[in-house]
Design a protein around this motif. Structure first.
Motif, PDB file in Angstrom:
ATOM      1  N   GLN A   3       0.769  -1.602   0.100  1.00  0.00           N
ATOM      2  CA  GLN A   3       0.013  -0.099   0.081  1.00  0.00           C
ATOM      3  C   GLN A   3       0.591   1.524  -0.161  1.00  0.00           C
ATOM      4  O   GLN A   3       2.139   1.347   0.644  1.00  0.00           O
ATOM      5  N   ILE A   4       0.591   2.318  -0.085  1.00  0.00           N
ATOM      6  CA  ILE A   4       0.853   3.518  -0.205  1.00  0.00           C
ATOM      7  C   ILE A   4       1.142   3.838   0.936  1.00  0.00           C
ATOM      8  O   ILE A   4       0.431   4.064   2.012  1.00  0.00           O
ATOM      9  N   LEU A  47       8.098   0.006   0.637  1.00  0.00           N
ATOM     10  CA  LEU A  47       8.868   1.087  -0.651  1.00  0.00           C
ATOM     11  C   LEU A  47      10.327   1.426  -0.493  1.00  0.00           C
ATOM     12  O   LEU A  47      10.647   1.975  -1.654  1.00  0.00           O
ATOM     13  N   ASP A  48      10.870   2.166   0.494  1.00  0.00           N
ATOM     14  CA  ASP A  48      12.303   3.144   0.388  1.00  0.00           C
ATOM     15  C   ASP A  48      13.382   1.741  -0.011  1.00  0.00           C
ATOM     16  O   ASP A  48      13.955   2.783  -1.122  1.00  0.00           O
ATOM     17  N   PRO A  63      17.551 -10.458  -5.353  1.00  0.00           N
ATOM     18  CA  PRO A  63      17.624  -8.921  -5.232  1.00  0.00           C
ATOM     19  C   PRO A  63      15.804  -8.912  -4.146  1.00  0.00           C
ATOM     20  O   PRO A  63      14.829  -9.470  -4.435  1.00  0.00           O
ATOM     21  N   LEU A  64      15.874  -7.813  -3.331  1.00  0.00           N
ATOM     22  CA  LEU A  64      14.928  -7.731  -2.368  1.00  0.00           C
ATOM     23  C   LEU A  64      13.399  -7.689  -3.008  1.00  0.00           C
ATOM     24  O   LEU A  64      12.366  -7.792  -3.029  1.00  0.00           O
ATOM     25  N   CYS A  65      13.362  -6.499  -3.923  1.00  0.00           N
ATOM     26  CA  CYS A  65      12.267  -6.388  -5.182  1.00  0.00           C
ATOM     27  C   CYS A  65      12.770  -6.797  -6.402  1.00  0.00           C
ATOM     28  O   CYS A  65      12.787  -6.738  -7.108  1.00  0.00           O
ATOM     29  N   ILE A 118      19.209   3.248  -1.035  1.00  0.00           N
ATOM     30  CA  ILE A 118      19.334   1.429  -0.201  1.00  0.00           C
ATOM     31  C   ILE A 118      19.119   0.576  -1.148  1.00  0.00           C
ATOM     32  O   ILE A 118      18.142   0.612  -2.301  1.00  0.00           O
ATOM     33  N   ASP A 119      20.169  -0.025  -1.664  1.00  0.00           N
ATOM     34  CA  ASP A 119      19.700  -1.239  -2.666  1.00  0.00           C
ATOM     35  C   ASP A 119      19.827  -2.497  -1.623  1.00  0.00           C
ATOM     36  O   ASP A 119      20.448  -2.719  -0.567  1.00  0.00           O
ATOM     37  N   ALA A 120      18.754  -3.680  -1.829  1.00  0.00           N
ATOM     38  CA  ALA A 120      18.372  -4.942  -0.659  1.00  0.00           C
ATOM     39  C   ALA A 120      19.208  -6.245  -1.711  1.00  0.00           C
ATOM     40  O   ALA A 120      18.350  -6.260  -2.593  1.00  0.00           O
ATOM     41  N   TRP A 121      18.955  -6.912  -1.139  1.00  0.00           N
ATOM     42  CA  TRP A 121      19.093  -8.244  -1.987  1.00  0.00           C
ATOM     43  C   TRP A 121      19.205  -9.669  -1.442  1.00  0.00           C
ATOM     44  O   TRP A 121      19.963  -9.299   0.535  1.00  0.00           O
TER      45      TRP A 121
END
Length: 606
Positions: free
Chosen positions: A210-211, A216-217, A238-240, A225-228
Motif C-alpha cells: 500500500q501507499i 517502498l524505500d 533482489p529484494l524488490c 538503499i539497495d537490498a538483496w
C-alpha cells in the motif's frame, strides 16, 4: 670484552653526536620561538584536528551503519509477513473444516492476498498433498513434503528455507511455513491429523504494498538503499521483485559473501569507495545484503573536513611564518647588529657603537646602552693598565740595568781587592766570587737587552757566559783549550737561569784551572738541550786529567764550597746531578723546566 667495550663506547659517542646535532637545531632564537608556538598552539590545533577526525570517521561509518540498520528492518518486515501468514493458517486451523472447505478457504485467502503466495496446501500426516492452491505457477517442490520436516504437536509453527531446483526456479528465495491441524468430516468432527503449509517468497512487489508502506524505500530506482536476499547456497536475488536487473553487487562483494557462513548470527559490513555493504541473517534461515551510499550531507561533511584540515594547517603555518618573520625583524636582526658591533669593537678597539634605533625593543636598547657604558669604562681601565704596564716594564728594565751596573761594580771591586792580596788561596777565593758576580751581571744584561723580562733565550747566553769565563781566567778560546757549545734555543725563566748560570760558572772555571795543568791541551764541551717535553739536560765535559784516576765519585764525597754550591743549585732546579770520571770529567744534570705562564709554581730551595 674489549671489543664489546669499544662497541659500547662508539655507540655512546654516536648517540652524543646525534644529541648534539638535535640540540644545535634549537640553538637559535627563531627555532626556540617556533617550539614555543608549537607547544602553545599545538594543543588547540590537536583538539580541532581530533574533532574534525572524529566527524570524518563518523561520516565514513554512517553509510555502513545505515546498511546494517537496513538489514534489521528487512528482518523485521519478513518476520512480520511470516507472522501474518502464520496467523492466517492458525485461523483456518481453528475453523475445524473438512477437506473441501479447507480448499475453498485457501482459494479465498489466495484471492484476498492477490495470489502473492506460490502455494497454499493441505497435507496428510505423511506429507502427501491433499489440496493445493497456487498462483497459477506450478512448482516441482509443491508435491510431497518429507514427514520429518513437519511439526509434530498442535500449535507448533515451523519456518524453513525452501531450496527450489529444476527449470521452474526463478532465482528467488522462498520459505515454507507449516502448522499441524485436524481434518474434520462433513459433520465437523475431527477424524485425522493433517498439516497446513504455505510457500512465501522473500521478495516484495509494488502492487502488493500500500501507499506509505515503509518497504517502498527499498524499491525506489536509484534509491538510498539497495537490498538483496542471499540463499543458503549463496545465490543472490533482489529484494524488490519489480526492480530486477537494476543493480548487481560488485564481484568483490560476492566473493566476500562466499566467505561468510550461512548459519552466522552476527552482522558483517564492508566499504568500497563511497558505498557500504552489510550482511546479516533474517527470518527463514536466509541472509540479507544491503548497500548504501554517502548522501549529500555526508559528502559535504567530508569536504568540510578536508577544508578545515587545510585551514588549520594553513593558519598554523601562517602563524609560524609570521612569528618567525616578526622575530627576525624585531628581535633577531637587532641582536645580530648588536653582535656585529661587539665583534667590530673587539677587532678594532676604541669606543663601542651599538647602532641602537627606536625600532629596536626597549630591552635590546638597554642592553646596547649597557654595553656602550661598559666598553667605555673598560677602555679607560685598559688605557690605565697599558700606561701602568709600560711604566712597570720601564721600571723593571731600569732595575735590571741598575742591578747589572751594581754587580759589575762589585765584580770590579772584588777584582781590585784580589790584585792586592798576596796569598794565593785568598786571591783564588776573591777571583771565584768575582766570576760568580760577573755571571749574574751578564744574566741581568741579557734580560735588559732583550726586553723580555720573564724568560731568557739560553742559546746565546751560554755561549757568551762561557767565553766570558775563559777571558776572566786568562785563557783564549781555541788556543790551548778548545770550547764546544751545543745549546738549543731554549726559553728559561730567570728563577732557573740564575742557578744554571752559577753552575756553569763553577764547573767551567774549575775545568779551565785544574783539568789541564802544565800547559796541557784539551777540549771543554758544554751542552743544553730540551728533551721529553718539559725536561732539560745540561752537560759539561772535559778530556783533562779528571778529579781522580779512573774511578767514579758522586757529589756526596766532594768537599769544598764549589761542589757544595753546584749540589745546592742542582737541588734548587729540582734536577739530578751525576759526575763521571772516565778519560776526563763529565758533569750531567737533568731537571724540569718551569713554565713561563706559571710564575707561582713552587720552587725548590737549597
Amino acid at each position: 670484552m674489549d671489543r664489546q667495550t669499544g662497541h659500547d663506547r662508539r655507540r655512546a659517542l654516536r648517540a652524543a653526536f646525534y644529541a648534539m646535532r638535535v640540540w644545535r637545531m634549537f640553538d637559535t632564537v627563531s627555532a626556540r620561538m617556533i617550539v614555543i608556538i608549537l607547544l602553545s598552539a599545538g594543543p588547540m590545533a590537536m583538539i580541532g584536528g581530533l574533532q574534525a577526525w572524529y566527524s570524518y570517521r563518523h561520516t565514513l561509518a554512517a553509510p555502513a551503519f545505515r546498511a546494517d540498520m537496513a538489514v534489521g528492518r528487512i528482518n523485521l518486515e519478513i518476520r512480520h509477513d511470516v507472522d501474518h501468514l502464520s496467523a492466517l493458517l492458525n485461523a483456518i486451523n481453528l475453523m475445524s473444516l473438512d477437506e473441501q472447505a479447507i480448499g475453498r478457504t485457501l482459494q479465498l485467502a489466495q484471492s484476498l492476498t492477490g495470489h502473492f503466495y506460490p502455494q497454499l496446501a493441505l497435507l496428510d500426516d505423511r506429507g502427501n498433498v491433499i489440496v493445493a492452491v497456487d498462483n497459477g505457477h506450478t512448482l516441482s517442490s509443491g508435491g510431497n513434503v518429507p514427514a520429518e520436516g513437519l511439526p509434530r504437536f498442535s500449535g507448533d509453527v515451523r519456518v524453513e528455507p525452501l531450496d527450489l531446483s529444476g527449470p521452474e526456479r526463478d532465482g528467488r528465495s522462498y520459505v515454507r511455513i507449516s502448522i499441524q491441524t485436524a481434518i474434520a468430516d462433513t459433520g465437523g468432527n475431527a477424524v485425522r491429523q493433517g498439516f497446513l503449509t504455505a510457500i512465501m517468497p522473500l521478495v516484495w512487489s509494488r502492487h502488493h504494498l500500500q501507499i506509505g508502506d515503509p518497504r517502498l524505500d527499498f524499491m525506489q530506482k536509484d534509491g538510498a538503499i539497495d537490498a538483496w536476499i542471499v540463499g543458503r547456497d549463496h545465490n543472490i536475488a533482489p529484494l524488490c521483485e519489480d526492480c530486477w536487473g537494476m543493480r548487481v553487487p560488485p564481484p568483490q562483494v560476492l566473493q566476500w559473501i562466499h566467505t561468510l557462513s550461512p548459519d552466522s548470527t552476527t552482522h558483517a559490513t564492508m566499504s568500497m569507495g563511497d558505498a557500504s555493504f552489510a550482511y546479516g541473517p533474517v527470518e527463514g534461515g536466509v541472509g540479507a545484503l544491503t548497500m548504501t551510499r554517502r548522501n549529500v550531507a555526508e559528502t559535504h561533511a567530508l569536504v568540510m573536513f578536508i577544508i578545515w584540515l587545510f585551514v588549520i594547517v594553513s593558519l598554523l603555518g601562517c602563524g609560524l611564518i609570521g612569528v618567525t618573520k616578526s622575530a627576525n625583524l624585531l628581535l633577531i636582526a637587532p641582536l645580530r647588529r648588536l653582535t656585529t658591533s661587539v665583534a667590530q669593537w673587539q677587532t678594532s678597539g676604541g669606543g663601542f657603537d651599538a647602532h641602537s634605533t627606536w625600532s629596536m625593543p626597549a630591552e635590546i636598547r638597554r642592553l646596547a646602552n649597557a654595553f656602550a657604558t661598559a666598553t667605555r669604562t673598560l677602555a679607560r681601565h685598559e688605557q690605565r693598565l697599558a700606561r701602568a704596564s709600560v711604566r712597570q716594564e720601564l721600571l723593571l728594565k731600569e732595575m735590571h740595568h741598575r742591578v747589572k751596573n751594581n754587580l759589575q761594580i762589585v765584580a770590579s771591586l772584588l777584582n781590585l781587592q784580589a790584585n792586592r792580596i798576596r796569598q794565593p788561596e785568598a786571591r783564588e777565593e776573591f777571583t771565584q766570587a768575582r766570576d760568580r758576580v760577573r755571571a749574574l751581571a751578564t744574566l741581568h744584561r741579557y734580560l735588559y737587552a732583550d726586553g723580555e723580562l720573564f724568560s731568557l733565550n739560553m742559546e746565546h747566553f751560554v755561549s757568551e757566559l762561557c767565553g766570558q769565563i775563559f777571558q776572566a781566567v786568562g785563557e783564549g778560546t781555541g788556543t790551548r783549550i778548545a770550547l764546544q757549545i751545543n745549546a738549543e734555543r731554549l726559553e728559561m725563566v730567570p728563577d732557573q737561569a740564575v742557578p744554571l748560570a752559577l753552575i756553569l760558572t763553577e764547573v767551567v772555571s774549575n775545568a779551565i784551572k785544574y783539568a789541564f795543568p802544565e800547559g796541557r791541551h784539551g777540549t771543554i764541551s758544554v751542552g743544553l738541550v730540551k728533551e721529553d717535553g718539559h725536561m732539560a739536560r745540561l752537560w759539561i765535559t772535559d778530556d783533562g786529567i779528571g778529579l781522580s784516576a779512573g774511578r767514579r765519585r758522586d757529589t756526596e764525597d766532594r768537599t769544598g764550597i764549589g761542589l757544595q754550591l753546584i749540589r745546592g743549585f742542582a737541588r734548587q732546579l729540582g734536577g739530578t746531578l751525576e759526575i763521571v770520571e772516565d778519560g776526563g770529567t763529565r758533569f750531567e744534570m737533568v731537571f724540569p723546566l718551569q713554565a713561563r705562564d706559571d710564575p707561582n709554581e713552587s720552587r725548590q730551595t737549597s
